[in-house]
Write a protein that holds these residues in place. Structure first.
Motif, PDB file in Angstrom:
ATOM      1  N   GLU A  47      -0.963  20.191   4.550  1.00  0.00           N
ATOM      2  CA  GLU A  47      -1.027  20.254   3.084  1.00  0.00           C
ATOM      3  C   GLU A  47      -2.401  19.755   2.629  1.00  0.00           C
ATOM      4  OE1 GLU A  47       1.156  21.610   1.176  1.00  0.00           O
ATOM      5  OE2 GLU A  47       2.744  21.909   2.667  1.00  0.00           O
ATOM      6  N   MET A  48      -3.348  20.676   2.538  1.00  0.00           N
ATOM      7  CA  MET A  48      -4.731  20.285   2.286  1.00  0.00           C
ATOM      8  C   MET A  48      -4.972  19.845   0.841  1.00  0.00           C
ATOM      9  SD  MET A  48      -6.321  20.313   5.160  1.00  0.00           S
ATOM     10  CE  MET A  48      -4.835  19.749   5.982  1.00  0.00           C
ATOM     11  N   GLY A  49      -4.146  20.329  -0.093  1.00  0.00           N
ATOM     12  CA  GLY A  49      -4.254  19.851  -1.466  1.00  0.00           C
ATOM     13  C   GLY A  49      -3.924  18.362  -1.537  1.00  0.00           C
ATOM     14  N   PHE A  50      -2.865  17.983  -0.839  1.00  0.00           N
ATOM     15  CA  PHE A  50      -2.495  16.573  -0.742  1.00  0.00           C
ATOM     16  C   PHE A  50      -3.617  15.772  -0.077  1.00  0.00           C
ATOM     17  CE2 PHE A  50      -0.872  13.329   2.200  1.00  0.00           C
ATOM     18  CZ  PHE A  50      -0.264  12.452   1.320  1.00  0.00           C
ATOM     19  N   ALA A  51      -4.167  16.316   1.001  1.00  0.00           N
ATOM     20  CA  ALA A  51      -5.233  15.619   1.731  1.00  0.00           C
ATOM     21  C   ALA A  51      -6.428  15.346   0.821  1.00  0.00           C
ATOM     22  CB  ALA A  51      -5.652  16.437   2.945  1.00  0.00           C
ATOM     23  N   ARG A  52      -6.820  16.351   0.072  1.00  0.00           N
ATOM     24  CA  ARG A  52      -7.965  16.177  -0.835  1.00  0.00           C
ATOM     25  C   ARG A  52      -7.685  15.121  -1.890  1.00  0.00           C
ATOM     26  NH1 ARG A  52     -10.632  22.118  -2.187  1.00  0.00           N
ATOM     27  NH2 ARG A  52     -11.929  22.174  -0.329  1.00  0.00           N
ATOM     28  N   LYS A  53      -6.437  15.020  -2.300  1.00  0.00           N
ATOM     29  CA  LYS A  53      -6.074  14.117  -3.383  1.00  0.00           C
ATOM     30  C   LYS A  53      -6.020  12.661  -2.927  1.00  0.00           C
ATOM     31  CE  LYS A  53      -2.781  14.010  -7.214  1.00  0.00           C
ATOM     32  NZ  LYS A  53      -1.651  14.735  -7.831  1.00  0.00           N
ATOM     33  N   VAL A  54      -5.470  12.407  -1.718  1.00  0.00           N
ATOM     34  CA  VAL A  54      -5.193  11.013  -1.349  1.00  0.00           C
ATOM     35  C   VAL A  54      -5.986  10.479  -0.161  1.00  0.00           C
ATOM     36  CG1 VAL A  54      -2.833  11.304  -2.204  1.00  0.00           C
ATOM     37  CG2 VAL A  54      -3.261  11.396   0.247  1.00  0.00           C
ATOM     38  N   ALA A  55      -6.522  11.345   0.688  1.00  0.00           N
ATOM     39  CA  ALA A  55      -7.119  10.836   1.933  1.00  0.00           C
ATOM     40  C   ALA A  55      -8.417  10.083   1.675  1.00  0.00           C
ATOM     41  CB  ALA A  55      -7.366  11.984   2.908  1.00  0.00           C
ATOM     42  N   ASP A  56      -8.572   8.985   2.395  1.00  0.00           N
ATOM     43  CA  ASP A  56      -9.877   8.333   2.485  1.00  0.00           C
ATOM     44  C   ASP A  56     -10.678   8.965   3.623  1.00  0.00           C
ATOM     45  OD1 ASP A  56      -9.405   6.234   0.508  1.00  0.00           O
ATOM     46  OD2 ASP A  56      -7.994   5.416   1.964  1.00  0.00           O
ATOM     47  N   THR A  57      -9.942   9.364   4.662  1.00  0.00           N
ATOM     48  CA  THR A  57     -10.577   9.895   5.867  1.00  0.00           C
ATOM     49  C   THR A  57      -9.794  11.091   6.380  1.00  0.00           C
ATOM     50  OG1 THR A  57     -11.268   7.652   6.465  1.00  0.00           O
ATOM     51  CG2 THR A  57     -11.374   9.319   8.202  1.00  0.00           C
ATOM     52  N   MET A  58     -10.495  12.150   6.720  1.00  0.00           N
ATOM     53  CA  MET A  58      -9.902  13.317   7.390  1.00  0.00           C
ATOM     54  C   MET A  58     -10.245  13.245   8.869  1.00  0.00           C
ATOM     55  SD  MET A  58      -8.366  15.086   5.016  1.00  0.00           S
ATOM     56  CE  MET A  58      -7.994  16.500   6.078  1.00  0.00           C
ATOM     57  N   VAL A  59      -9.245  13.519   9.695  1.00  0.00           N
ATOM     58  CA  VAL A  59      -9.447  13.572  11.146  1.00  0.00           C
ATOM     59  C   VAL A  59      -9.008  14.949  11.619  1.00  0.00           C
ATOM     60  CG1 VAL A  59      -8.726  12.637  13.379  1.00  0.00           C
ATOM     61  CG2 VAL A  59      -9.118  11.081  11.455  1.00  0.00           C
ATOM     62  N   PHE A  60      -9.926  15.680  12.251  1.00  0.00           N
ATOM     63  CA  PHE A  60      -9.598  17.007  12.785  1.00  0.00           C
ATOM     64  C   PHE A  60      -9.489  16.916  14.301  1.00  0.00           C
ATOM     65  CE2 PHE A  60     -11.179  21.046  14.657  1.00  0.00           C
ATOM     66  CZ  PHE A  60     -10.127  21.864  14.267  1.00  0.00           C
ATOM     67  N   MET A  61      -8.337  17.362  14.830  1.00  0.00           N
ATOM     68  CA  MET A  61      -8.108  17.333  16.278  1.00  0.00           C
ATOM     69  C   MET A  61      -7.981  18.736  16.842  1.00  0.00           C
ATOM     70  SD  MET A  61      -5.462  14.150  16.808  1.00  0.00           S
ATOM     71  CE  MET A  61      -5.716  14.200  18.608  1.00  0.00           C
ATOM     72  N   ASP A  62      -8.408  18.882  18.082  1.00  0.00           N
ATOM     73  CA  ASP A  62      -8.237  20.141  18.813  1.00  0.00           C
ATOM     74  C   ASP A  62      -8.227  19.819  20.298  1.00  0.00           C
ATOM     75  OD1 ASP A  62      -7.877  22.829  19.149  1.00  0.00           O
ATOM     76  OD2 ASP A  62      -9.979  23.368  18.902  1.00  0.00           O
ATOM     77  N   HIS A  63      -7.296  20.428  21.021  1.00  0.00           N
ATOM     78  CA  HIS A  63      -7.189  20.236  22.474  1.00  0.00           C
ATOM     79  C   HIS A  63      -7.171  18.760  22.875  1.00  0.00           C
ATOM     80  CE1 HIS A  63      -8.688  24.483  22.298  1.00  0.00           C
ATOM     81  NE2 HIS A  63      -7.748  24.604  23.227  1.00  0.00           N
ATOM     82  N   GLY A  64      -6.404  17.961  22.121  1.00  0.00           N
ATOM     83  CA  GLY A  64      -6.211  16.571  22.495  1.00  0.00           C
ATOM     84  C   GLY A  64      -7.377  15.653  22.196  1.00  0.00           C
ATOM     85  N   GLU A  65      -8.362  16.149  21.458  1.00  0.00           N
ATOM     86  CA  GLU A  65      -9.540  15.341  21.151  1.00  0.00           C
ATOM     87  C   GLU A  65      -9.788  15.290  19.644  1.00  0.00           C
ATOM     88  OE1 GLU A  65     -12.672  17.263  23.293  1.00  0.00           O
ATOM     89  OE2 GLU A  65     -12.064  16.431  25.235  1.00  0.00           O
ATOM     90  N   ILE A  66     -10.406  14.195  19.185  1.00  0.00           N
ATOM     91  CA  ILE A  66     -10.864  14.134  17.804  1.00  0.00           C
ATOM     92  C   ILE A  66     -12.225  14.821  17.748  1.00  0.00           C
ATOM     93  CG2 ILE A  66     -11.666  12.629  15.950  1.00  0.00           C
ATOM     94  CD1 ILE A  66      -9.494  10.645  16.734  1.00  0.00           C
ATOM     95  N   VAL A  67     -12.270  15.933  17.060  1.00  0.00           N
ATOM     96  CA  VAL A  67     -13.494  16.733  16.989  1.00  0.00           C
ATOM     97  C   VAL A  67     -14.371  16.261  15.834  1.00  0.00           C
ATOM     98  CG1 VAL A  67     -14.407  19.080  16.671  1.00  0.00           C
ATOM     99  CG2 VAL A  67     -12.306  18.711  17.995  1.00  0.00           C
ATOM    100  N   GLU A  68     -13.715  15.863  14.728  1.00  0.00           N
ATOM    101  CA  GLU A  68     -14.487  15.531  13.533  1.00  0.00           C
ATOM    102  C   GLU A  68     -13.733  14.509  12.688  1.00  0.00           C
ATOM    103  OE1 GLU A  68     -16.953  18.093  10.197  1.00  0.00           O
ATOM    104  OE2 GLU A  68     -16.415  18.965  12.121  1.00  0.00           O
ATOM    105  N   THR A  69     -14.460  13.537  12.156  1.00  0.00           N
ATOM    106  CA  THR A  69     -13.926  12.536  11.237  1.00  0.00           C
ATOM    107  C   THR A  69     -14.881  12.444  10.061  1.00  0.00           C
ATOM    108  OG1 THR A  69     -13.027  11.286  13.105  1.00  0.00           O
ATOM    109  CG2 THR A  69     -13.163  10.149  11.006  1.00  0.00           C
TER     110      THR A  69
END
Length: 244
Positions: free
Chosen positions: A197-219
């Motif tokens: 739910e990216m609308g929610f993420a934009r509204k409340v997140a302090d930090t976004m963490v993107f994962m792929d293949h068991g790794e944190i790719v981007e914070t």
């Protein structure tokens, strides 16, 4: 000190590596949204934090408690960390109020009266106090998920983990659950939310963490994450899930 620290955490299922040397620090009161494609390790990450899954390597510390596999550490973590699941996991044979009072009475030695008072406070907070005497089957999916959030809050945790809390809901019920979560975020609760739910993420997140293949790719902070992601994998993911 971060309230949650993961250092080179690895989790394997047989030959499959679900988490591969993941490191992440989360501050007290921080709201972190974890996203990524299916099978990227998001749910495993939060399940390791509350030890529903035991990590194979690396270190996890929650509010000063190192998760070393001991019963003592597990008990202390369960006092501090609440979890809301994709499926509501309510006891179908118990009324809503009994679902909520069970934990405080058994784990916190509350009297029935004390537990009921706590339960009603949190049912009011999630805006369904009138449902207290009904059974789960009599509630909509959105209402059941709000009960599940209230149940987690009844244990008065310092940290709340959400594992795709809206993915089992019909579209018209999603917003009522997200509204409750926004209210929690605004109260200063430390939250880690696995969601698309990216609308929610934009509204409340302090930090976004993107994962792929068991790794944190981007914070990154939401503004940077959504407007200027660094990795090609993250750009591709956002192009697929964001409305054009």
């Amino acid at each position: 000190m971060p309230i949650i620290q993961l250092s080179d955490v690895t989790k394997r299922y047989g030959t499959f590596t679900a988490l591969n040397t993941v490191s992440l620090d989360i501050a007290k009161g921080e709201r972190v949204v974890v996203c990524g494609p299916s099978g990227s390790g998001k749910s495993t990450l939060i399940r390791c934090i509350n030890q529903l899954e035991v990590h194979d390597a690396g270190a996890i510390t929650v509010d000063g408690v190192t998760l070393d596999g001991s019963k003592a550490a597990l008990n202390r973590i369960r006092e501090k960390v609440g979890m809301v699941f994709q499926q509501f996991n309510l006891f179908p044979h118990l009324s809503i109020i009994d679902n909520l009072t069970l934990g405080p009475m058994r784990a916190r030695d509350k009297t029935r009266e004390e537990a009921r008072e706590i339960a009603m406070r949190y049912l009011t907070r999630v805006r369904i106090p009138e449902q207290a005497d009904k059974f789960p089957r009599q509630l909509s999916g959105g209402q059941q998920q709000r009960v599940a959030i209230a149940r987690a809050l009844c244990m008065e945790p310092e940290i709340l983990l959400f594992d795709e809390p809206t993915s089992a809901l019909d579209p018209e019920m999603i917003n009522e659950v997200l509204d409750v979560m926004v209210g929690l975020a605004e109260s200063g609760m430390t939250m880690i939310v696995v969601t698309h739910e990216m609308g929610f993420a934009r509204k409340v997140a302090d930090t976004m963490v993107f994962m792929d293949h068991g790794e944190i790719v981007e914070t990154a902070p939401p503004e940077t994450f959504f407007t200027n992601p660094e990795s090609a994998r993250c750009k591709d993911f956002l192009q697929k899930i964001l409305p054009h």
